[in-house]
Enzyme design. Structure first.
Site, mmCIF file in Angstrom:
data_model
loop_
_atom_site.group_PDB
_atom_site.id
_atom_site.type_symbol
_atom_site.label_atom_id
_atom_site.label_comp_id
_atom_site.label_asym_id
_atom_site.label_seq_id
_atom_site.Cartn_x
_atom_site.Cartn_y
_atom_site.Cartn_z
ATOM 1 N N HIS A 190 -7.060 3.267 3.274
ATOM 2 C CA HIS A 190 -6.165 3.952 2.333
ATOM 3 C C HIS A 190 -4.917 4.420 3.077
ATOM 4 C CE1 HIS A 190 -9.981 4.717 -0.158
ATOM 5 N NE2 HIS A 190 -9.301 3.704 -0.675
ATOM 6 N N ALA A 191 -3.767 3.999 2.552
ATOM 7 C CA ALA A 191 -2.524 4.135 3.316
ATOM 8 C C ALA A 191 -2.158 5.575 3.670
ATOM 9 C CB ALA A 191 -1.390 3.483 2.530
ATOM 10 N N GLU A 193 -3.810 8.204 4.252
ATOM 11 C CA GLU A 193 -4.716 8.989 5.089
ATOM 12 C C GLU A 193 -4.365 8.777 6.561
ATOM 13 O OE1 GLU A 193 -8.468 7.495 3.597
ATOM 14 O OE2 GLU A 193 -8.011 8.177 1.570
ATOM 15 N N ARG A 248 -1.725 4.804 -1.733
ATOM 16 C CA ARG A 248 -3.122 4.640 -1.323
ATOM 17 C C ARG A 248 -3.546 3.164 -1.210
ATOM 18 N NH1 ARG A 248 -8.512 7.056 -2.422
ATOM 19 N NH2 ARG A 248 -9.833 5.568 -3.488
ATOM 20 N N ARG A 266 -12.558 -0.588 -3.051
ATOM 21 C CA ARG A 266 -13.286 -0.893 -4.291
ATOM 22 C C ARG A 266 -13.326 -2.406 -4.518
ATOM 23 N NH1 ARG A 266 -13.540 3.727 -3.533
ATOM 24 N NH2 ARG A 266 -13.431 5.531 -4.950
ATOM 25 N N HIS A 318 -11.721 7.736 6.883
ATOM 26 C CA HIS A 318 -10.926 8.162 5.736
ATOM 27 C C HIS A 318 -10.572 9.644 5.876
ATOM 28 C CE1 HIS A 318 -11.661 4.648 3.014
ATOM 29 N NE2 HIS A 318 -12.642 4.444 3.882
ATOM 30 N N ALA A 319 -9.852 10.138 4.897
ATOM 31 C CA ALA A 319 -9.574 11.570 4.786
ATOM 32 C C ALA A 319 -9.324 11.848 3.308
ATOM 33 C CB ALA A 319 -8.343 11.950 5.600
ATOM 34 N N GLU A 392 -15.081 11.111 6.386
ATOM 35 C CA GLU A 392 -13.954 11.741 5.684
ATOM 36 C C GLU A 392 -13.496 12.848 6.618
ATOM 37 O OE1 GLU A 392 -12.425 11.128 2.823
ATOM 38 O OE2 GLU A 392 -13.735 9.605 1.963
HETATM 39 ZN ZN LIG Z 1 -9.897 6.887 1.917
#
Ligand SMILES: [Zn+2]
Ligand SMILES: *[C@@H]1O[C@H](CO)[C@@H](O)[C@H](O)[C@H]1NC(C)=O
Ligand SMILES: *[C@@H]1O[C@H](CO)[C@@H](O)[C@H](O)[C@H]1NC(C)=O
Ligand SMILES: *[C@@H]1O[C@H](CO)[C@@H](O)[C@H](O)[C@H]1NC(C)=O
Ligand SMILES: *[C@@H]1O[C@H](CO)[C@@H](O)[C@H](O)[C@H]1NC(C)=O
Length: 431
Positions: A190-191, A193, A248, A266, A318-319, A392
């Site tokens: 995810h961009a 993060e 994202r 996803r 991730h975050a 996360e």
């Molecule tokens: Zn993420």
């Protein structure tokens, strides 16, 4: 009179000069935006909040999708100045509690501004791991390591992104004639993060700095290879630097729609596009037109499939939430070999906590975070990688995606211990 007039004029021109010199990041597009934390305390409030989020097309920071909004759980949303003027009074009227996490987002974006300065002139030997780096800088850094540490680092590409950028991976480890297991790590699916890619770089730095002095690290490098992909979603990451800090998804075209991108977490072929994924191309959790439609996902899936006998752990960063998650994401069920994975997670969060006292929650992603289908972690697990985890990272919403650069070091230091702990666990036989 004339004198006063002249003073005003000179003040004005000075002010104009200042305004011109001060160029706003991202064209000042976040001016007046707010990040609000809302807690719906009953089902009525949940319904209202879902309807409002749908209507106003707000940017959900946490949880990732409207469908996840539930009673008693907080919701972090970014709202524009104009939306907030309608939305917030409405919430007040409906007696739904909210607080401001960030009251002026443009200011917050500008504050995280070490990265505003051009760092291109810095030499790679003094590369800082405590700032966020652009895609170009990170790729230059990778090329540099590939040359300067050729005994331990091998850089290669697993494919090309939608926009044609190479998808680089670093392979770390002492070359050896005997068969070695491997650990895969990816960051930046995810961009927005940004702490993810910062951690992947930190990990490489730590390995190179400590493998000669730290016996645990030496053992890991002797017995294992690490495949490290510092930026999975390269197009999205670049876009988050140049156009939209809170982007994202990937950047692929969705035919017939003006909005771009697919959620690269996803898009994997595991219960694809089921619960916790959206079929709408404009949603942030859009699963794509078909599994592995995204070239980034397809390339990594292909690599992991090819090396699935060798790769014993899959770690994805991730975050934000401060959690350590393992399968399943797509359903509420216990994985086989649960006790091995659970004890690895338990030890890892304890190791992490030992540094600054930050306590991560851990457990199956479905029950700890939320149900999501088509995730990379579930896919890795289903394809025979026994230890599959998603981190996360920090924080829990104070800064959210705008984690300050001063927190890169503590975040990476504690995460490093968790990753080492999982890796050591892997080398032992789990009973
Ligand atoms: Zn993420
Ligand atoms: C990394 O270095 C090796 C040998 O030094 C070279 O063959 C390879 O092409 C380099 N990787 C990249 C992506 O440039
Ligand atoms: C994506 O769409 C844009 C605008 O509609 C177009 O200019 C571009 O060529 C498309 N890219 C690809 C790879 O189809
Ligand atoms: C991993 O964490 C556990 C629990 O905190 C600890 O007992 C163990 O020594 C750690 N192992 C390593 C290699 O850090
Ligand atoms: C469970 O662990 C055993 C021993 O490590 C392994 O052979 C088996 O493949 C694992 N099963 C799953 C589903 O991961």
């Amino acid at each position: 009179m004339r004198k006063v007039h002249r003073k005003v004029v000179s003040f004005l021109s000075l002010w104009l000069l200042f305004e011109q010199a001060h160029s706003y990041l991202y064209d000042n597009r976040y001016a007046g935006d707010k990040v609000v934390r809302i807690v719906p305390e009953n089902e009525e409030a949940v319904k209202t909040l879902k309807a409002l989020s749908e209507q106003f097309k707000v940017d959900l920071w946490q949880p990732g999708s409207i469908s996840y909004i539930s009673k008693g759980a907080f919701v972090d949303v970014r709202v524009s100045r104009s939306t907030s003027k309608i939305l917030l009074p409405y919430l007040q009227q409906a007696n739904i509690q909210y607080t401001f996490l960030i009251s002026d987002l443009q200011k917050a974006v500008e504050k995280q501004s070490g990265w505003r300065l051009s760092r291109n002139r810095r030499s790679l030997s003094e590369y800082s791991y405590e700032i966020y780096h652009s895609l170009e800088e990170i790729q230059r850094w990778m090329h540099h390591l590939n040359k300067s540490h050729s005994d331990l680092v091998h850089m290669f590409s697993v494919g090309k992104s939608y926009e044609g950028r190479p998808l680089f991976v670093l392979k770390l480890g002492k070359r050896s004639r005997v068969y070695k297991k491997a650990v895969w790590m990816d960051c930046g699916i995810h961009a927005r993060e940004w702490i993810g890619p910062a951690f992947c770089q930190w990990f490489v730095k730590e390995v190179l700095q400590t493998y000669q002095t730290d016996p645990a690290m030496r053992r890991m490098l002797k017995q294992l290879y690490f495949y490290i992909m510092p930026i999975f979603n390269v197009d999205g990451y670049q876009f988050s630097w140049t156009h939209d800090r809170f982007w994202r998804k990937t950047r692929s075209n969705n035919s017939g729609f003006h909005c771009h991108g697919v959620d690269a977490n996803r898009n994997w072929k595991v219960k694809w596009c089921d619960e916790g994924a959206s079929i709408h191309p404009c949603d942030d959790t859009y699963c794509g037109p078909l599994p592995e439609s995204e070239p980034e996902v397809k390339a990594v899936a292909h690599f992991l499939r090819k090396h699935r006998k060798q790769i014993k752990a899959y770690l994805s960063f991730h975050a934000y939430a401060q959690m350590l998650l393992y399968p399943y994401s797509y359903k509420y069920a216990t994985i086989p070999n649960f006790s091995c994975v659970e004890s690895a997670a338990f030890n890892a969060v304890n190791a992490l906590q030992s540094v600054y006292g930050i306590r991560y929650r851990y457990g199956p992603a479905s029950s700890t975070l939320y149900v999501s289908s088509g995730s990379s972690m579930d896919w890795a697990y289903k394809n025979g990688i026994p230890y599959a985890f998603a981190f996360e990272l920090r924080d829990t919403g104070h800064f959210g995606f705008l984690l300050p650069e001063t927190l890169i070091k503590p975040t990476c230091t504690e995460t490093m211990l968790a990753v080492k702990n999982i890796t050591m666990h892997l080398l032992k036989k789990c009973q």
